[in-house]
Design a protein around this motif. Structure first.
Motif, PDB file in Angstrom:
ATOM      1  N   GLY A 220       0.797  -1.227   0.000  1.00 58.69           N
ATOM      2  CA  GLY A 220       0.000   0.000   0.000  1.00 58.69           C
ATOM      3  C   GLY A 220       0.829   1.276   0.000  1.00 58.69           C
ATOM      4  N   LEU A 221       2.140   1.105   0.107  1.00 59.05           N
ATOM      5  CA  LEU A 221       3.024   2.277   0.038  1.00 59.05           C
ATOM      6  C   LEU A 221       3.857   2.190  -1.239  1.00 59.05           C
ATOM      7  CD1 LEU A 221       4.607   2.805   3.573  1.00 59.05           C
ATOM      8  CD2 LEU A 221       3.120   4.373   2.345  1.00 59.05           C
ATOM      9  N   LEU A 222       4.085   3.349  -1.827  1.00 64.27           N
ATOM     10  CA  LEU A 222       4.970   3.371  -2.994  1.00 64.27           C
ATOM     11  C   LEU A 222       6.318   3.911  -2.554  1.00 64.27           C
ATOM     12  CD1 LEU A 222       2.967   4.842  -5.994  1.00 64.27           C
ATOM     13  CD2 LEU A 222       3.935   2.553  -5.830  1.00 64.27           C
ATOM     14  N   GLU A 223       7.368   3.154  -2.842  1.00 65.01           N
ATOM     15  CA  GLU A 223       8.704   3.681  -2.598  1.00 65.01           C
ATOM     16  C   GLU A 223       9.176   4.307  -3.892  1.00 65.01           C
ATOM     17  OE1 GLU A 223      11.121   0.634  -0.871  1.00 65.01           O
ATOM     18  OE2 GLU A 223      10.039   0.839   1.040  1.00 65.01           O
ATOM     19  N   VAL A 224       9.427   5.586  -3.809  1.00 70.05           N
ATOM     20  CA  VAL A 224       9.620   6.361  -5.024  1.00 70.05           C
ATOM     21  C   VAL A 224      10.957   7.088  -4.997  1.00 70.05           C
ATOM     22  CG1 VAL A 224       8.766   8.455  -6.176  1.00 70.05           C
ATOM     23  CG2 VAL A 224       7.160   6.690  -5.482  1.00 70.05           C
TER      24      VAL A 224
END
Lengths: 376, 263
Positions: B155-159
Motif C-alpha cells: 500500500g506504500l509506494l517507494e519512489v
C-alpha cells in the motif's frame, strides 16, 4: 471507386514498423555495414513485434494483415535498412509457398512457430546456373522408399544461415520439378559459404549444400511435378512485391537525405537547395516515389483481393528498383564529395540499390514479362 | 490495481521544426503536424502496463483534447490499455493548466476510483509540468513529480524522484499520483498484434455535459492565465577577431569573457 488512402489501422501499422526500424534497426546499421553480419537483436525484434506474422492467417497463429500491410512494413524497414527489409521480405517469401500449396498438416506443423518468430523461413531456387531459368536446376531429388534423397547446391540464398525452414526447388525427372520443405538439422542439409554482396551489408546470403539430404515424402509441397508452379508463384508475386517494397523505402530514404543535405549545405552563401540543378533531381525523386507507391500498392491491393497480379508486380518491381537506383545516384551527386564518404548514408543507398536490381528477376526479365503481356 | 494514465496528444516531436507561433493571437500553430502520445506519457503508459502485468487490474487512459486526439488514444489501446477516454468539447478549448486539470479531475471522477494515476512529468509542447500536481490537488491525492523509479510495498509506494540537484527518495501512500521522468523505464514499441487486438476497442468521447460540468469552469472561460506576449527567441551571433601578440590577446579575451559573465 478508387481509394487512395490507407486505413487508420494501416497508418498505425506504418507507425509501428517505423518505430521498430528507428529504435531497433537504426542503431545496428553501422555494425552491419562494418561486419556484414546479421545482429541477433534484429531477428529477435522482428519476432517480438510480429513482423513475421503479417501475412500468415489468424487460424495459423498469424495476423492475416495481407499484402498492402506487408509492403507498408517493408517500406518502413527499408527506409532505415534495406538489408533488414530484404531479410524480412525473404522470410515472407519462405512462408508463402507453405501457405499457398501446403497441406493442412504442413500448415499446422510449420506456420504457427513461423508466425511467432520462433522459427524463420526462406526459399531456395537459384543455382549457379542462374535464377531466371529455374528449369536449368541441377539439384536432384530421388525417391527411395518412403523418402527422397536430395543432392545439389543452391547459391545466393538470402537468410540461408538463419532459416530453420527452407522451401527447396529440385529436379525429380527429366522435365519434372518438385519443391520440398526442408528443415535445419536434417541429415545432409548444410548451409555453405557466406556470400558477400556489394551492398545490403548484414543481410545474410549464402550457399545451401544438399549432400544426400534425406527428406520424408510428406515434406513435398503439392504433387511431384508441381515445382515450377510453386517456385514461380512465389517469385512472381511475393518476391517481386517484396523487392518493390524494399525499393520504396530506399527511394523515401534518398529523398529525405537529399532534401536534408540540400537545405543544410551552404554554397556561395545560400543552401544548394536554391539551385535549380539540385531542385530538378529532388523533383525527379519526389515524382518517382509517388508513382512507385501507386504501382506497388495497387499490385499489393490486387493480391489482397485474390486477383492475378504477376504482371503488375513485374511493372512495380522494374519501375521502383530502377527509380531507386537513379535516386541513389542522384543522392550521391547532391552530396558531392560527402556522397562517397562512409559517414554518410548516400553511398550505402547506391550499393543497396544495385543489389535490388537482380533480386527476384533482373530488369531485363521484368521487361520480358511486361512486354509479353502487352504484346498478347 | 486500478490505474489511470493521462495521455496528452502533442505534435510529433520529429516534426517540431514545423511548429510556428502566431504572435497576433498568441497561439501555437501546429496544423498539419500529426499528433502523437506525449513522449513522457509513453513512459507513464509503460509503467501502468508493467504494474498491470505484475499485479493484475486494469489500465484506463484519459485525455483532454480536440477530436484528433483520438489517434494517440487509439495508439494507447494498441499498446495495451483496457479503456481510452477522450474529453473533447469546443468549450474545453484554450484551457490553461488550471482549467485543464479541473476538467481532467472531473473526467477521473467520472471514470471511478483509481489506486494510482500516472502521467508524464511535462508535455513536449506546453512543458509547464503543472497539470499533474494540479490534478492531484483537485482529487485530494498525494503526489510525487519527476519520478525515476517506483516500487509498491504493502500500500506504500517507494519512489525515487529527480530534484534540481539530485534525487530524493520518498514514500507515497496509495492512492496517489505520480508524474514520471524518462529514466523510469523504456517504453515498449507498438506491436502489430497489439494493433490487431485493439481492433474492437473504441475511444469513448465525453463532453462537458457528460461530465456535468459548467462550461464557465473549462476552456478559455475557466482559465485565469492571460498570455501577455508570445515570441520566438532570436539568437544572434557576432564574431570578433582580437589581434596582437598572444599574451595581449589572452588578456583581452579573458577581460571580455569576464565582462560577458561567461567566466
Amino acid at each position: 471507386m478508387v481509394e487512395f488512402q490507407f486505413t487508420e489501422e494501416q497508418e498505425m501499422l506504418r507507425k509501428a514498423a517505423r518505430e521498430f526500424a528507428e529504435q531497433v534497426v537504426a542503431p545496428l546499421v553501422p555494425k552491419m555495414e562494418e561486419t556484414d553480419e546479421t545482429p541477433e537483436e534484429i531477428i529477435k525484434g522482428m519476432g517480438e513485434r510480429d513482423l513475421l506474422a503479417v501475412t500468415i492467417p489468424p487460424e495459423y497463429g498469424g495476423l492475416g494483415l495481407g499484402h498492402v500491410a506487408r509492403v507498408i512494413v517493408l517500406e518502413e524497414v527499408a527506409r532505415v535498412s534495406v538489408a533488414t527489409a530484404m531479410m524480412l521480405q525473404v522470410f515472407h517469401l519462405g512462408i508463402d509457398p507453405i501457405l499457398v500449396f501446403g497441406t493442412e498438416e504442413q500448415k499446422k506443423k510449420y506456420l504457427p512457430a513461423l508466425a511467432r518468430g520462433e522459427r524463420l523461413a526462406t526459399v531456395a531456387v537459384t543455382e549457379a546456373t542462374g535464377g531466371s531459368e529455374p528449369t536449368a536446376c541441377q539439384t536432384e531429388a530421388r525417391l527411395e522408399g518412403d523418402h527422397y534423397v536430395l543432392n545439389g547446391r543452391k547459391v545466393f540464398i538470402t537468410d540461408v544461415h538463419l532459416a530453420d525452414v527452407q522451401v527447396v526447388f529440385t529436379r525429380t525427372g527429366e522435365k519434372e520439378f518438385t519443391t520440398f520443405i526442408l528443415e535445419k538439422g536434417m541429415e545432409g542439409f548444410r548451409p555453405g559459404r557466406y556470400e558477400h554482396k556489394v551492398g545490403m551489408k548484414g543481410c545474410d546470403t549464402g550457399e545451401l549444400i544438399l549432400d544426400n539430404c534425406v527428406v520424408p515424402k510428406e515434406n513435398m509441397l503439392g504433387k511431384p511435378g508441381d515445382g515450377l508452379k510453386v517456385a514461380l508463384a512465389g517469385i512472381s508475386e511475393t518476391g517481386r512485391e517484396g523487392i518493390a517494397g524494399c525499393a520504396l523505402g530506399l527511394l523515401q530514404a534518398c529523398l529525405e537525405s537529399s532534401t536534408k543535405f540540400a537545405n543544410e549545405r551552404i554554397l556561395y552563401g545560400r543552401p544548394i537547395a536554391k539551385l535549380q540543378g539540385i531542385q530538378w533531381k529532388i523533383a525527379e525523386m519526389a515524382v518517382n516515389l509517388e508513382a512507385a507507391r501507386l504501382l506497388t500498392y495497387r499490385a499489393a491491393a490486387m493480391r489482397d483481393k485474390g486477383q492475378r497480379c504477376d504482371v503488375e508486380m513485374a511493372q512495380a518491381k522494374y519501375f521502383v528498383t530502377e527509380a531507386a537506383a537513379r535516386a541513389a545516384k542522384d543522392t550521391c551527386d547532391i552530396h558531392g564529395g560527402y556522397g562517397v564518404m562512409n559517414e554518410y548514408a548516400a553511398q550505402r543507398y547506391l550499393r543497396d540499390a544495385q543489389v535490388l536490381i537482380p533480386s527476384a528477376g533482373t530488369s531485363e526479365i521484368m521487361r520480358i514479362v511486361i512486354a509479353r503481356a502487352a504484346l498478347k | 490495481m486500478q490505474i489511470l494514465v493521462l495521455v496528452k496528444a502533442v505534435p510529433d516531436p520529429e516534426r517540431a521544426n514545423e511548429i510556428t507561433l502566431d504572435p497576433e493571437t498568441g497561439t501555437v500553430k501546429r496544423e498539419g503536424i500529426p499528433l502523437v502520445i506525449n513522449p513522457l506519457d509513453r513512459n507513464a503508459v509503460e509503467e501502468a502496463l508493467r504494474l498491470k502485468e505484475e499485479k493484475g487490474g486494469t489500465v484506463a487512459a484519459l485525455s483532454m483534447g480536440p477530436p484528433a486526439a483520438e489517434g494517440p488514444l487509439r495508439e494507447a489501446l494498441a499498446l495495451g490499455v483496457d479503456r481510452a477516454v477522450l474529453l473533447s468539447d469546443r468549450a474545453m478549448a484554450g484551457a490553461d493548466t488550471l482549467a485543464t486539470a479541473r476538467v481532467l479531475a472531473a473526467g477521473a471522477r467520472y471514470l471511478g476510483d483509481f489506486d494510482l494515476i500516472l502521467c508524464g512529468a511535462e508535455s513536449f509542447d506546453g512543458g509547464t509540468a503543472q497539470v499533474g500536481p494540479e490534478l492531484a490537488q483537485f482529487l485530494g491525492l498525494p503526489h510525487a513529480s519527476y519520478v525515476t523509479s517506483a516500487r509498491e510495498k504493502g500500500g506504500l509506494l517507494e519512489v525515487e524522484a529527480k530534484v534540481e540537484d539530485g534525487r530524493k527518495k520518498l514514500q507515497v501512500r496509495l492512492p496517489a499520483l505520480l508524474t514520471v521522468s524518462r529514466e523510469l523505464n523504456r517504453p515498449r514499441g507498438l506491436s502489430f498484434s497489439g494493433i490487431v487486438r485493439a481492433r474492437g476497442k473504441k475511444v469513448e468521447v465525453l463532453s462537458l455535459a457528460d461530465l456535468g460540468m459548467d462550461p464557465s469552469r473549462a476552456g478559455v472561460a475557466g482559465s485565469p492565465t492571460i498570455i501577455g506576449d508570445i515570441s520566438t527567441p532570436t539568437t544572434t551571433r557576432s564574431g570578433e577577431i582580437i589581434k596582437g601578440d598572444p599574451e595581449e590577446v589572452v588578456d583581452v579575451l579573458v577581460k571580455k569573457l569576464t565582462e560577458a559573465g561567461v567566466v
